[in-house]
Design a protein around this motif. Sequence first.
Motif, mmCIF file in Angstrom:
data_model
loop_
_atom_site.group_PDB
_atom_site.id
_atom_site.type_symbol
_atom_site.label_atom_id
_atom_site.label_comp_id
_atom_site.label_asym_id
_atom_site.label_seq_id
_atom_site.Cartn_x
_atom_site.Cartn_y
_atom_site.Cartn_z
ATOM 1 N N PRO A 13 -12.204 -51.329 -1.778
ATOM 2 C CA PRO A 13 -12.126 -52.790 -1.776
ATOM 3 C C PRO A 13 -13.045 -53.406 -0.726
ATOM 4 C CG PRO A 13 -9.938 -51.816 -1.850
ATOM 5 C CD PRO A 13 -10.881 -50.707 -1.576
ATOM 6 N N THR A 14 -13.563 -54.577 -1.051
ATOM 7 C CA THR A 14 -14.469 -55.289 -0.141
ATOM 8 C C THR A 14 -13.810 -55.556 1.206
ATOM 9 O OG1 THR A 14 -15.580 -56.337 -2.018
ATOM 10 C CG2 THR A 14 -15.835 -57.377 0.143
ATOM 11 N N LYS A 15 -12.520 -55.908 1.190
ATOM 12 C CA LYS A 15 -11.831 -56.208 2.448
ATOM 13 C C LYS A 15 -11.782 -54.996 3.379
ATOM 14 C CE LYS A 15 -8.904 -60.083 1.046
ATOM 15 N NZ LYS A 15 -7.502 -60.599 0.959
ATOM 16 N N VAL A 16 -11.624 -53.820 2.784
ATOM 17 C CA VAL A 16 -11.588 -52.599 3.601
ATOM 18 C C VAL A 16 -12.952 -52.369 4.256
ATOM 19 C CG1 VAL A 16 -11.307 -50.087 3.541
ATOM 20 C CG2 VAL A 16 -9.772 -51.564 2.205
ATOM 21 N N ILE A 17 -14.013 -52.553 3.475
ATOM 22 C CA ILE A 17 -15.362 -52.400 4.021
ATOM 23 C C ILE A 17 -15.592 -53.396 5.147
ATOM 24 C CG2 ILE A 17 -17.836 -52.571 3.519
ATOM 25 C CD1 ILE A 17 -16.593 -50.099 2.335
ATOM 26 N N GLU A 18 -15.177 -54.641 4.919
ATOM 27 C CA GLU A 18 -15.375 -55.672 5.946
ATOM 28 C C GLU A 18 -14.602 -55.354 7.217
ATOM 29 O OE1 GLU A 18 -14.185 -59.173 3.904
ATOM 30 O OE2 GLU A 18 -16.196 -59.602 3.115
ATOM 31 N N GLN A 19 -13.343 -54.854 7.051
ATOM 32 C CA GLN A 19 -12.537 -54.536 8.222
ATOM 33 C C GLN A 19 -13.153 -53.399 9.036
ATOM 34 O OE1 GLN A 19 -8.702 -53.725 6.523
ATOM 35 N NE2 GLN A 19 -8.130 -55.901 6.342
ATOM 36 N N ARG A 36 -24.797 -56.304 1.423
ATOM 37 C CA ARG A 36 -24.661 -54.972 2.027
ATOM 38 C C ARG A 36 -23.227 -54.471 1.952
ATOM 39 N NH1 ARG A 36 -28.832 -54.426 7.151
ATOM 40 N NH2 ARG A 36 -30.694 -55.100 5.987
ATOM 41 N N VAL A 37 -22.292 -55.372 2.092
ATOM 42 C CA VAL A 37 -20.879 -54.982 1.958
ATOM 43 C C VAL A 37 -20.620 -54.461 0.544
ATOM 44 C CG1 VAL A 37 -18.520 -55.859 1.847
ATOM 45 C CG2 VAL A 37 -19.986 -56.465 3.791
ATOM 46 N N LEU A 38 -21.143 -55.169 -0.450
ATOM 47 C CA LEU A 38 -20.963 -54.743 -1.838
ATOM 48 C C LEU A 38 -21.640 -53.391 -2.087
ATOM 49 C CD1 LEU A 38 -21.532 -58.154 -3.680
ATOM 50 C CD2 LEU A 38 -19.363 -56.930 -3.381
ATOM 51 N N GLU A 39 -22.833 -53.231 -1.535
ATOM 52 C CA GLU A 39 -23.554 -51.973 -1.721
ATOM 53 C C GLU A 39 -22.811 -50.820 -1.065
ATOM 54 O OE1 GLU A 39 -27.933 -49.970 -0.721
ATOM 55 O OE2 GLU A 39 -27.508 -52.049 -0.167
ATOM 56 N N MET A 40 -22.290 -51.053 0.138
ATOM 57 C CA MET A 40 -21.550 -50.001 0.812
ATOM 58 C C MET A 40 -20.272 -49.676 0.054
ATOM 59 S SD MET A 40 -20.281 -49.716 4.795
ATOM 60 C CE MET A 40 -21.927 -49.336 5.381
ATOM 61 N N GLY A 41 -19.639 -50.678 -0.550
ATOM 62 C CA GLY A 41 -18.432 -50.436 -1.321
ATOM 63 C C GLY A 41 -18.688 -49.537 -2.512
ATOM 64 N N ARG A 42 -19.899 -49.634 -3.072
ATOM 65 C CA ARG A 42 -20.241 -48.795 -4.213
ATOM 66 C C ARG A 42 -20.562 -47.357 -3.816
ATOM 67 N NH1 ARG A 42 -22.917 -53.668 -5.789
ATOM 68 N NH2 ARG A 42 -24.865 -52.930 -4.878
ATOM 69 N N ASN A 43 -20.954 -47.156 -2.566
ATOM 70 C CA ASN A 43 -21.409 -45.831 -2.156
ATOM 71 C C ASN A 43 -20.521 -45.148 -1.114
ATOM 72 O OD1 ASN A 43 -23.958 -45.866 -3.700
ATOM 73 N ND2 ASN A 43 -24.508 -47.526 -2.316
ATOM 74 N N ALA A 44 -19.683 -45.918 -0.432
ATOM 75 C CA ALA A 44 -18.891 -45.348 0.662
ATOM 76 C C ALA A 44 -17.835 -44.379 0.135
ATOM 77 C CB ALA A 44 -18.221 -46.469 1.452
#
Length: 427
Positions: free
Chosen positions: A50-56, A31-39
């Motif tokens: 970046p994945t880290k930004v999504i996670e934060q 889900r983190v990867l998917e959100m990174g592609r669409n956010a």
Amino acid sequence: MQVSVENVGGLGRKLTVRIPAARLDDTVRNRVLEMGRNARIKGFRPGKVPTKVIEQRFGAQIRGEALSELIGSTFQEAVSSEKLRPAVQPSIATSGKPENGEIEYTATFEVMPEFGPIDVSGLEIVRQVASVEEPDVDQMIETLRLQRRNWTPVERAAQKDDMVLFELSAQAGDFRYPESGADRVGTIIGSNALPAMLEDVLVGHKADEAFEADLDFPADFRVAGLAGKNAHVAITVVRVQEPSLPALDDTFIAAFGVSEGGVAKFREDVRANLERELSAALAARLKAVTVEKLVDAHADLELPQGVIENEARDMARRAAGEGKPPLAHEPFLASARRRVAGGFLLAELARQNDIRIDSRRVAEMLQTIASTYEEPDQLIELYTRDPQLMSGLQSRVLEDQVVDWVAANAKVSEHSLSFNDVMRPGG
């Protein structure tokens, strides 16, 4: 996935479920990867966050949603594998944190009772039957005319069926109603809108006439200071009006949507409406007596206490009225138990005898409900778009089907009633 079940008294069950933490981690990662592609986040190009930004920013939310969904799906797997039938939504407890590579949660709930085969062949049920006769149609037409009557002021004294507007004050001991002046009241003599003694005392008096009387007020009178007491009453008649009924002509029946066919068509429509109301009333009576017999035949059935408590609270809220604090639910527990028992028994009969929802009957009931509204198509569309409304309608239809099945398999006798006997409130 590991599952263990503990009995928690009666119908209570405590389900402990352990699932590999990797299942949750994989879901969160995807889900983190998917959100990174669409956010779309300021400062980053679309699809390049970046994945880290999504996670934060969203990690806690994503993990919480994924954990909730995982618990929901694994709970269903667990109860299915353990052959449990929950009667209520479970109470879930979990830290959500992995230990030894696993996430553990407990689900506490009550299960459906063990019914065993339900035999209805010995139930003795009285089915009430009735039909709409011509006098019933005549009476309804007169009622419709009364609802559209006109009122004309008269100079004569008031008599039965007249509408009287009057001013009233009453003295009972040290209590006066109202505190000052007089209360203006209207009633139709003989309608029982007011206590009979108040309506009767108006007979024989004209407009602008003032008189006094000593009256015994009933114990349930709306003014507490007068209820159950004798009071000296002063009355001034303001206006007396006599009724006149509209003629049963094309103008009158056009108000009910009848533009062709005249009085004969109007009578057909009135009869059809009465027959629809009668059919619904008879079905409700049959359902009530059938459920009563079923519940009495299974008086010792163990039921989920949580379901009974919830039903009692709902009954207390309805009894209090909308927008008012609910009443204490304890006095409703006995009635709630019978309601819950009835609903469970009907559902179990449907399950044991493979009684499925008849879509045709659902459509017919929806049409019947909609026909009582000015815009029936809008109501049908509302039900069609609202899964909760439609589910409730389907449940009602399925219960009616079960009642019909019971009536076809029990010992049923018939008792004839008149239309008025069936439709009389509390009859």
